[in-house]
Design an enzyme around this catalytic site. Structure first.
Site, mmCIF file in Angstrom:
data_model
loop_
_atom_site.group_PDB
_atom_site.id
_atom_site.type_symbol
_atom_site.label_atom_id
_atom_site.label_comp_id
_atom_site.label_asym_id
_atom_site.label_seq_id
_atom_site.Cartn_x
_atom_site.Cartn_y
_atom_site.Cartn_z
ATOM 1 N N HIS A 267 -3.494 6.777 3.749
ATOM 2 C CA HIS A 267 -3.902 5.553 3.053
ATOM 3 C C HIS A 267 -5.265 5.129 3.607
ATOM 4 O O HIS A 267 -5.510 5.180 4.805
ATOM 5 C CB HIS A 267 -2.854 4.467 3.278
ATOM 6 C CG HIS A 267 -3.293 3.122 2.817
ATOM 7 N ND1 HIS A 267 -3.792 2.902 1.556
ATOM 8 C CD2 HIS A 267 -3.327 1.917 3.458
ATOM 9 C CE1 HIS A 267 -4.118 1.627 1.438
ATOM 10 N NE2 HIS A 267 -3.847 1.012 2.570
ATOM 11 N N CYS B 50 0.818 -1.235 0.000
ATOM 12 C CA CYS B 50 0.000 0.000 0.000
ATOM 13 C C CYS B 50 0.841 1.270 0.000
ATOM 14 O O CYS B 50 0.302 2.371 -0.110
ATOM 15 C CB CYS B 50 -0.937 -0.003 1.201
ATOM 16 S SG CYS B 50 -1.989 -1.451 1.220
ATOM 17 N N ASN C 84 -10.532 -0.190 0.220
ATOM 18 C CA ASN C 84 -9.063 -0.089 0.214
ATOM 19 C C ASN C 84 -8.512 -0.686 -1.068
ATOM 20 O O ASN C 84 -8.487 -1.906 -1.224
ATOM 21 C CB ASN C 84 -8.532 -0.835 1.451
ATOM 22 C CG ASN C 84 -7.009 -0.930 1.467
ATOM 23 O OD1 ASN C 84 -6.326 -0.453 0.555
ATOM 24 N ND2 ASN C 84 -6.484 -1.559 2.503
HETATM 25 O O1 UT7 Z 1 -3.847 -1.758 3.647
HETATM 26 C C1 UT7 Z 1 -3.623 -2.439 4.868
HETATM 27 C C2 UT7 Z 1 -4.628 -3.512 5.021
HETATM 28 N N1 UT7 Z 1 -5.144 -3.898 6.260
HETATM 29 C C3 UT7 Z 1 -5.606 -3.153 7.267
HETATM 30 O O2 UT7 Z 1 -5.390 -1.991 7.411
HETATM 31 C C4 UT7 Z 1 -6.431 -3.866 8.288
HETATM 32 C C5 UT7 Z 1 -6.272 -3.357 9.691
HETATM 33 N N2 UT7 Z 1 -7.244 -3.988 10.564
HETATM 34 C C6 UT7 Z 1 -8.562 -3.686 10.529
HETATM 35 O O3 UT7 Z 1 -9.013 -2.863 9.757
HETATM 36 C C7 UT7 Z 1 -9.444 -4.347 11.567
HETATM 37 O O4 UT7 Z 1 -8.637 -5.088 12.476
HETATM 38 C C8 UT7 Z 1 -10.513 -5.299 10.939
HETATM 39 C C9 UT7 Z 1 -11.568 -4.476 10.219
HETATM 40 C C10 UT7 Z 1 -9.874 -6.281 9.993
HETATM 41 C C11 UT7 Z 1 -11.234 -6.062 12.056
HETATM 42 O O5 UT7 Z 1 -11.814 -5.170 13.002
HETATM 43 P P1 UT7 Z 1 -11.521 -5.333 14.555
HETATM 44 O O6 UT7 Z 1 -12.309 -4.287 15.246
HETATM 45 O O7 UT7 Z 1 -10.036 -5.346 14.756
HETATM 46 O O8 UT7 Z 1 -12.178 -6.730 14.866
HETATM 47 P P2 UT7 Z 1 -11.488 -8.044 15.468
HETATM 48 O O9 UT7 Z 1 -10.567 -8.679 14.497
HETATM 49 O O10 UT7 Z 1 -10.971 -7.702 16.830
HETATM 50 O O11 UT7 Z 1 -12.755 -8.977 15.618
HETATM 51 C C12 UT7 Z 1 -13.831 -8.696 16.550
HETATM 52 C C13 UT7 Z 1 -14.914 -9.739 16.368
HETATM 53 C C14 UT7 Z 1 -14.374 -11.167 16.340
HETATM 54 O O12 UT7 Z 1 -15.287 -11.991 17.025
HETATM 55 P P3 UT7 Z 1 -15.001 -12.453 18.542
HETATM 56 O O13 UT7 Z 1 -13.694 -13.177 18.504
HETATM 57 O O14 UT7 Z 1 -14.950 -11.175 19.329
HETATM 58 O O15 UT7 Z 1 -16.189 -13.319 18.846
HETATM 59 C C15 UT7 Z 1 -14.376 -11.529 14.860
HETATM 60 O O16 UT7 Z 1 -14.514 -12.909 14.634
HETATM 61 O O17 UT7 Z 1 -15.585 -9.571 15.126
HETATM 62 C C16 UT7 Z 1 -15.595 -10.788 14.363
HETATM 63 N N3 UT7 Z 1 -15.539 -10.477 12.940
HETATM 64 C C17 UT7 Z 1 -16.633 -10.170 12.222
HETATM 65 N N4 UT7 Z 1 -17.929 -10.119 12.526
HETATM 66 C C18 UT7 Z 1 -18.792 -9.778 11.559
HETATM 67 C C19 UT7 Z 1 -14.446 -10.378 12.150
HETATM 68 N N5 UT7 Z 1 -14.807 -10.021 10.908
HETATM 69 C C20 UT7 Z 1 -16.156 -9.900 10.914
HETATM 70 C C21 UT7 Z 1 -17.096 -9.553 9.944
HETATM 71 N N6 UT7 Z 1 -18.403 -9.499 10.303
HETATM 72 N N7 UT7 Z 1 -16.753 -9.253 8.669
#
Ligand code: UT7
Length: 313
Positions: free
Chosen positions: A240, A113, A270
């Protein structure tokens, strides 16, 4: 002493749209979860027969027209991409031929990125050295091609698009152009965000989130320090576009008011190295960015890589 000015800007956003409601039919997720956690409602997606070079070509044509230059004026092409049409040859080579350039240097930079910022930094060095007068700098990616649409932790984020600058040499002291660039890498976090061989994107979202906020905050502050500027001197911050919460956190840590932050993530998602030049072009088209404005650009990506640039448009 030569400087690098932004002579022209262009972008191409593919027409296809992938909405949160579409994703609700594909994986176990909800519009509410995606909007709350990422700020994204829809993503731009290329047609099946549109490759990265096709998106890049259209953005490049628009940037050249905006600069009032032709392909024959170009001395170099640099393309930031992690999704070239083929592992080789480069997207830059395709652009050289399709645009009708002379047999100039044409190079892809694989810096995830941060690809566009790395390409801009390289272009700036070639222009300041006097070796090139006009360089096409492109950020183009088709992330939908390497996204696993059964993985709800990644497929909610990624999209396709291309943006381009034409940068030109100037000796005019009233045109400061690019004032500072810096890019960095730390391979310690290599497997926190990577593409499986021949496969799709794998990501430790939580870890990348924290690293992204820290890295972009640090590089933004360092860039201000290096140029002797303060946030009051900055008209626009273009981070970004990875997650609206990351954008908000960086703006907060750097004390940039929300109205100075350009965000396109809600409708575009993104698209990797394309996010910054697309956001730049859209904000220029809608009249927010004007000639003479001072902008801070900052990005991070898989590697981990991160960096920033400060320029007067
Ligand atoms: O260009 C660079 C590319 N990447 C990035 O910049 C990504 C950086 N990270 C992020 O943007 C965030 O970490 C995410 C959007 C990927 C995830 O958000 P988060 O607030 O960090 O959520 P998390 O991974 O802590 O997950 C929280 C909960 C989990 O469930 P439990 O374990 O609390 O029961 C996940 O399984 O949300 C669940 N979860 C979802 N639920 C509904 C994860 N993805 C989803 C989803 N829909 N799509």
């Amino acid at each position: 002493m030569y400087k690098t000015r932004i002579a022209g800007v262009g972008s191409y956003i593919p027409e296809g749209r992938l909405t949160n409601h579409d994703l609700e039919q594909m994986v176990e997720t909800s519009d509410d979860w995606i909007v709350t956690r990422t700020g994204i409602s829809a993503r731009s997606i290329a047609a099946p027969d549109q490759y990265t070079s096709d998106l890049a070509f259209l953005a490049a044509q628009r940037a050249l027209a905006d600069a009032g230059l032709t392909a024959e004026d170009l001395d170099m092409i640099l393309v930031g991409t992690e999704t070239p049409d083929h592992p080789f040859p480069s997207v830059a080579c395709q652009l050289q031929h399709r645009l009708g350039c002379r047999a100039i240097s044409a190079v892809d930079l694989h810096v995830t990125c941060v690809g566009f910022l790395s390409a801009l930094e390289t272009a700036d060095a070639f222009i300041r050295s006097g070796k090139c007068r006009h360089i096409l700098v492109v950020g183009a990616d088709n992330l939908s091609r390497i996204t696993d649409y059964t993985d709800r932790t990644t497929c909610i984020l990624f999209s396709d698009g291309a943006g381009a600058f034409v940068v030109s040499q100037t000796a005019d002291p009233s045109h400061p152009g690019i004032l500072h660039t810096a890019t960095h890498a730390n391979g310690e976090h290599y497997f926190s965000l990577y593409q499986e061989r021949g496969g799709s994107i794998k990501m430790d979202g939580r870890k990348i989130f924290k690293l992204a906020v820290t890295a972009m905050t640090e590089t933004t502050k360092q860039t201000l320090e290096a140029t002797g500027k303060t946030i009051a001197d900055i008209d626009w911050l273009i981070p970004h576009q990875a997650n609206q919460r990351i954008i908000d956190a960086v703006a907060e840590h750097c004390e940039v008011p929300n109205e100075k932050v350009i965000s396109t993530i809600k409708y575009l998602g993104n698209n990797s190295s394309a996010t910054i030049p697309i956001a730049f072009d859209l904000a220029r088209q809608d009249g927010r960015i004007k000639r003479g404005d001072t902008l801070l650009l900052t990005a991070f990506g898989g590697g981990l890589v991160w960096g920033s640039a400060l320029l007067q448009f």
